[in-house]
Design a protein around this motif. Structure first.
Motif, PDB file in Angstrom:
ATOM      1  N   PRO A  75     -13.747 166.352  38.218  1.00  0.00           N
ATOM      2  CA  PRO A  75     -13.921 165.421  39.341  1.00  0.00           C
ATOM      3  C   PRO A  75     -15.346 164.914  39.515  1.00  0.00           C
ATOM      4  O   PRO A  75     -15.550 163.841  40.108  1.00  0.00           O
ATOM      5  CB  PRO A  75     -13.485 166.255  40.558  1.00  0.00           C
ATOM      6  N   VAL A  76     -16.336 165.652  39.026  1.00  0.00           N
ATOM      7  CA  VAL A  76     -17.727 165.230  39.204  1.00  0.00           C
ATOM      8  C   VAL A  76     -17.972 163.866  38.565  1.00  0.00           C
ATOM      9  O   VAL A  76     -18.772 163.066  39.061  1.00  0.00           O
ATOM     10  CB  VAL A  76     -18.685 166.288  38.613  1.00  0.00           C
ATOM     11  N   VAL A  77     -17.277 163.581  37.470  1.00  0.00           N
ATOM     12  CA  VAL A  77     -17.466 162.305  36.766  1.00  0.00           C
ATOM     13  C   VAL A  77     -17.133 161.133  37.678  1.00  0.00           C
ATOM     14  O   VAL A  77     -17.949 160.223  37.886  1.00  0.00           O
ATOM     15  CB  VAL A  77     -16.586 162.264  35.493  1.00  0.00           C
ATOM     16  N   GLY A  78     -15.928 161.149  38.254  1.00  0.00           N
ATOM     17  CA  GLY A  78     -15.525 160.052  39.128  1.00  0.00           C
ATOM     18  C   GLY A  78     -16.367 159.973  40.384  1.00  0.00           C
ATOM     19  O   GLY A  78     -16.714 158.872  40.850  1.00  0.00           O
ATOM     20  N   ILE A  79     -16.709 161.132  40.951  1.00  0.00           N
ATOM     21  CA  ILE A  79     -17.513 161.147  42.176  1.00  0.00           C
ATOM     22  C   ILE A  79     -18.896 160.545  41.916  1.00  0.00           C
ATOM     23  O   ILE A  79     -19.400 159.750  42.712  1.00  0.00           O
ATOM     24  CB  ILE A  79     -17.641 162.585  42.725  1.00  0.00           C
ATOM     25  N   ALA A  80     -19.514 160.930  40.807  1.00  0.00           N
ATOM     26  CA  ALA A  80     -20.852 160.427  40.488  1.00  0.00           C
ATOM     27  C   ALA A  80     -20.841 158.922  40.243  1.00  0.00           C
ATOM     28  O   ALA A  80     -21.725 158.196  40.714  1.00  0.00           O
ATOM     29  CB  ALA A  80     -21.399 161.166  39.263  1.00  0.00           C
ATOM     30  N   VAL A  81     -19.842 158.432  39.508  1.00  0.00           N
ATOM     31  CA  VAL A  81     -19.752 156.993  39.237  1.00  0.00           C
ATOM     32  C   VAL A  81     -19.562 156.216  40.532  1.00  0.00           C
ATOM     33  O   VAL A  81     -20.203 155.179  40.764  1.00  0.00           O
ATOM     34  CB  VAL A  81     -18.600 156.706  38.252  1.00  0.00           C
ATOM     35  N   ALA A  82     -18.675 156.717  41.423  1.00  0.00           N
ATOM     36  CA  ALA A  82     -18.431 156.030  42.698  1.00  0.00           C
ATOM     37  C   ALA A  82     -19.662 156.076  43.595  1.00  0.00           C
ATOM     38  O   ALA A  82     -19.944 155.121  44.316  1.00  0.00           O
ATOM     39  CB  ALA A  82     -17.237 156.668  43.408  1.00  0.00           C
ATOM     40  N   ALA A  83     -20.410 157.177  43.568  1.00  0.00           N
ATOM     41  CA  ALA A  83     -21.621 157.271  44.379  1.00  0.00           C
ATOM     42  C   ALA A  83     -22.679 156.288  43.889  1.00  0.00           C
ATOM     43  O   ALA A  83     -23.391 155.668  44.698  1.00  0.00           O
ATOM     44  CB  ALA A  83     -22.172 158.695  44.350  1.00  0.00           C
ATOM     45  N   ALA A  84     -22.774 156.139  42.572  1.00  0.00           N
ATOM     46  CA  ALA A  84     -23.755 155.201  42.019  1.00  0.00           C
ATOM     47  C   ALA A  84     -23.435 153.755  42.384  1.00  0.00           C
ATOM     48  O   ALA A  84     -24.345 152.923  42.505  1.00  0.00           O
ATOM     49  CB  ALA A  84     -23.818 155.363  40.500  1.00  0.00           C
ATOM     50  N   GLY A  85     -22.147 153.448  42.562  1.00  0.00           N
ATOM     51  CA  GLY A  85     -21.750 152.082  42.876  1.00  0.00           C
ATOM     52  C   GLY A  85     -21.593 151.790  44.341  1.00  0.00           C
ATOM     53  O   GLY A  85     -21.149 150.690  44.707  1.00  0.00           O
ATOM     54  N   ALA A  86     -21.921 152.739  45.215  1.00  0.00           N
ATOM     55  CA  ALA A  86     -21.764 152.542  46.656  1.00  0.00           C
ATOM     56  C   ALA A  86     -22.827 151.585  47.183  1.00  0.00           C
ATOM     57  O   ALA A  86     -23.950 151.527  46.676  1.00  0.00           O
ATOM     58  CB  ALA A  86     -21.847 153.877  47.381  1.00  0.00           C
ATOM     59  N   GLY A  87     -22.458 150.848  48.215  1.00  0.00           N
ATOM     60  CA  GLY A  87     -23.388 149.889  48.799  1.00  0.00           C
ATOM     61  C   GLY A  87     -24.477 150.532  49.635  1.00  0.00           C
ATOM     62  O   GLY A  87     -25.598 150.036  49.696  1.00  0.00           O
ATOM     63  N   ASP A  88     -24.172 151.621  50.309  1.00  0.00           N
ATOM     64  CA  ASP A  88     -25.133 152.307  51.184  1.00  0.00           C
ATOM     65  C   ASP A  88     -25.511 153.644  50.547  1.00  0.00           C
ATOM     66  O   ASP A  88     -24.696 154.567  50.501  1.00  0.00           O
ATOM     67  CB  ASP A  88     -24.495 152.528  52.559  1.00  0.00           C
ATOM     68  N   PRO A  89     -26.746 153.781  50.043  1.00  0.00           N
ATOM     69  CA  PRO A  89     -27.132 155.032  49.377  1.00  0.00           C
ATOM     70  C   PRO A  89     -27.012 156.256  50.280  1.00  0.00           C
ATOM     71  O   PRO A  89     -26.606 157.331  49.817  1.00  0.00           O
ATOM     72  CB  PRO A  89     -28.598 154.772  48.984  1.00  0.00           C
ATOM     73  N   GLY A  90     -27.366 156.123  51.560  1.00  0.00           N
ATOM     74  CA  GLY A  90     -27.277 157.264  52.472  1.00  0.00           C
ATOM     75  C   GLY A  90     -25.855 157.743  52.644  1.00  0.00           C
ATOM     76  O   GLY A  90     -25.577 158.956  52.583  1.00  0.00           O
ATOM     77  N   THR A  91     -24.935 156.806  52.841  1.00  0.00           N
ATOM     78  CA  THR A  91     -23.524 157.155  52.969  1.00  0.00           C
ATOM     79  C   THR A  91     -22.980 157.733  51.666  1.00  0.00           C
ATOM     80  O   THR A  91     -22.163 158.652  51.671  1.00  0.00           O
ATOM     81  CB  THR A  91     -22.707 155.915  53.375  1.00  0.00           C
ATOM     82  N   ALA A  92     -23.469 157.194  50.539  1.00  0.00           N
ATOM     83  CA  ALA A  92     -23.008 157.674  49.241  1.00  0.00           C
ATOM     84  C   ALA A  92     -23.408 159.132  49.020  1.00  0.00           C
ATOM     85  O   ALA A  92     -22.622 159.925  48.496  1.00  0.00           O
ATOM     86  CB  ALA A  92     -23.581 156.807  48.123  1.00  0.00           C
ATOM     87  N   VAL A  93     -24.617 159.491  49.440  1.00  0.00           N
ATOM     88  CA  VAL A  93     -25.062 160.882  49.295  1.00  0.00           C
ATOM     89  C   VAL A  93     -24.195 161.810  50.134  1.00  0.00           C
ATOM     90  O   VAL A  93     -23.794 162.891  49.693  1.00  0.00           O
ATOM     91  CB  VAL A  93     -26.549 161.006  49.684  1.00  0.00           C
ATOM     92  N   THR A  94     -23.893 161.372  51.360  1.00  0.00           N
ATOM     93  CA  THR A  94     -23.026 162.177  52.230  1.00  0.00           C
ATOM     94  C   THR A  94     -21.650 162.363  51.614  1.00  0.00           C
ATOM     95  O   THR A  94     -21.103 163.474  51.585  1.00  0.00           O
ATOM     96  CB  THR A  94     -22.887 161.512  53.611  1.00  0.00           C
ATOM     97  N   GLY A  95     -21.072 161.267  51.113  1.00  0.00           N
ATOM     98  CA  GLY A  95     -19.758 161.354  50.488  1.00  0.00           C
ATOM     99  C   GLY A  95     -19.768 162.189  49.224  1.00  0.00           C
ATOM    100  O   GLY A  95     -18.840 162.971  48.972  1.00  0.00           O
ATOM    101  N   PHE A  96     -20.830 162.048  48.426  1.00  0.00           N
ATOM    102  CA  PHE A  96     -20.950 162.828  47.195  1.00  0.00           C
ATOM    103  C   PHE A  96     -20.995 164.327  47.516  1.00  0.00           C
ATOM    104  O   PHE A  96     -20.314 165.134  46.878  1.00  0.00           O
ATOM    105  CB  PHE A  96     -22.221 162.403  46.459  1.00  0.00           C
TER     106      PHE A  96
END
Length: 442
Positions: A75-96
């Protein structure tokens, strides 16, 4: 390769006790406004991961066997790719961080800390005890009219999770019932089977008055799978007991019979005459599918559903769901997820994320069922552990078609995935805590 420990080892301290503490903390009432924030159980789950890491360093062992590392690390693969493509870096870190906690770190820590079937049974009974407590609170709410609002009456059982997490109690009770059924289906200690049967029958009541269609369907399918895997004779006997109990609870005592019948009949009517909650769900499902069509491989990014919802949803979507009761004033709760884990993954993480996470779950299911079949043929004493593990995973995979992660009860999902992972992936290599016991014995 095993390493002897050069330092003294504390005797008698069970390494799964921190996991038991996580389960116990879910019995505490959720403070107003904390339904979606960090809870004591979340903090304790972080301590479990830290404790496991310290033990790994102390005993100088590799973290996981190769198969377990691949299955839990996928699952880390998909999570990392989705976090890299998120519009808001802060929200992406929280979701990751949240996805890593629930689907990778906590399950891996539970896998490493569980030594044997006795530890797994301890965690299983802890889940049952939590379910009984939350169910008792929920039944009291129903009986006294102090629950969440449902059909104009404050009778919906939500336990200590408050109306903002209306699925919390139903999830915990569903897990507990599946655990109790798994423990009850295997010949062994008469006392264990008697307590397991009693708990399973008692938990039918709060599950009923949760009025959660998704939890009903998930529990029914999970228990049916357990019965089928346990053997035909046990399946017939257990099915007769459950059917009789359901008739007595609903028919004999009249516990919510009218509302339950209406709620049950609505399961078959959602396509013909859906209510507003079902319409909202269908609309959000369509919105998630639209996000996926826009970015089929990577999705719109972690935590991106709320920001892209309105541009993909039709006008049929309401402004939010009505929430009140159980000590909470009336308010509109915004609809920030599609209430379908698979579509949430597809919309936010695309095909890469969905295949990574769903592939990990499917691998756990296949490996777990295969080991369970072998254990049944050999009349292994671990059979109840296998029935619990496979039942919990079937419950989750079914419920994910009607719900997604979120709320204080989500951390229990991570623990249950860890129990499933131990059954499916624990091989000949000793558990982390086995090294401690061997070193102490030398």
């Amino acid at each position: 390769m095993r390493h002897a420990c050069a330092l003294p080892v504390t005797r008698g301290l069970n390494p799964v006790l921190p996991v038991v503490a996580v389960i116990a903390l879910l019995a505490l009432p959720v403070a107003p406004g904390d339904e979606g924030g960090l809870t004591p159980a979340d903090a304790a789950s972080g301590a479990v991961v830290l404790c496991c890491a310290v033990r790994l360093l102390h005993h100088r062992r590799r973290p996981l066997p190769p198969t377990a590392a691949v299955v839990l690390g996928l699952p880390v693969v998909g999570i990392a790719v989705a976090a890299a493509g998120a519009g808001d870096p802060g929200t992406a870190v929280t979701g990751f961080s949240r996805y890593l906690q629930i689907f990778v770190l906590v399950p891996a820590a539970v896998l490493l800390l569980v030594r044997d079937r006795r530890d797994l049974r301890l965690l299983t009974w802890s889940v049952v005890a939590l379910a009984v407590w939350q169910g008792a609170v929920g039944v009291h709410q129903y009986a006294t009219g102090t629950g969440a609002s449902y059909m104009g009456q404050e009778i919906r059982a939500v336990g200590t999770f408050r109306p903002g997490d209306v699925m919390g109690m139903a999830t915990v009770v569903g897990f507990g019932l599946v655990c109790a059924v798994g423990l009850a289906l295997v010949p062994g200690s008469v006392r264990q089977r008697a307590w397991a049967v009693a708990c399973a029958l008692l938990l039918l009541v709060p599950l009923a008055v949760s009025f959660s269609r998704g939890a009903w369907i998930a529990t029914a399918l999970a228990c049916a799978a357990q019965l089928a895997l346990a053997g035909l004779r046990r399946a017939v006997a257990a099915g007769a007991v459950v059917a009789a109990a359901a008739v007595i609870i609903v028919g004999g005592f009249g516990i919510g019979s009218g509302l339950l019948q209406e709620r049950l009949s609505s399961i078959g009517q959602v396509a013909d005459a859906p209510d507003q909650s079902v319409t909202d769900r269908y609309t959000m499902w369509a919105a998630a599918a639209g996000m996926w069509r826009e970015r089929p491989l990577t999705g719109v990014g972690l935590k991106g559903f709320p920001d892209h919802r309105d541009s993909h949803a039709s006008l049929a979507l309401s402004s939010g769901s009505d929430v009140e009761g159980a000590g909470m004033e009336y308010r509109k709760q915004p609809l920030l997820s599609p209430h379908n884990m698979y579509l949430l993954l597809l919309g936010e993480q695309g095909l890469i994320g969905l295949l990574a996470l769903a592939g990990s779950w499917l691998a756990l299911l296949v490996l777990g069922v295969r080991r369970l079949i072998r254990a049944r043929r050999a009349q292994d004493a671990d059979l109840d552990c296998g029935l619990v593990a496979c039942g919990l995973l079937v419950w989750l995979l079914t419920d994910f078609a009607y719900a997604d992660i979120g709320g204080p009860s989500t951390v229990l999902t991570a623990v249950c995935l860890g129990l499933t992972a131990w059954w499916a992936l624990a091989g000949r290599e000793p558990a982390l805590s086995d090294v401690s016991r061997e070193a102490a014995a030398r």
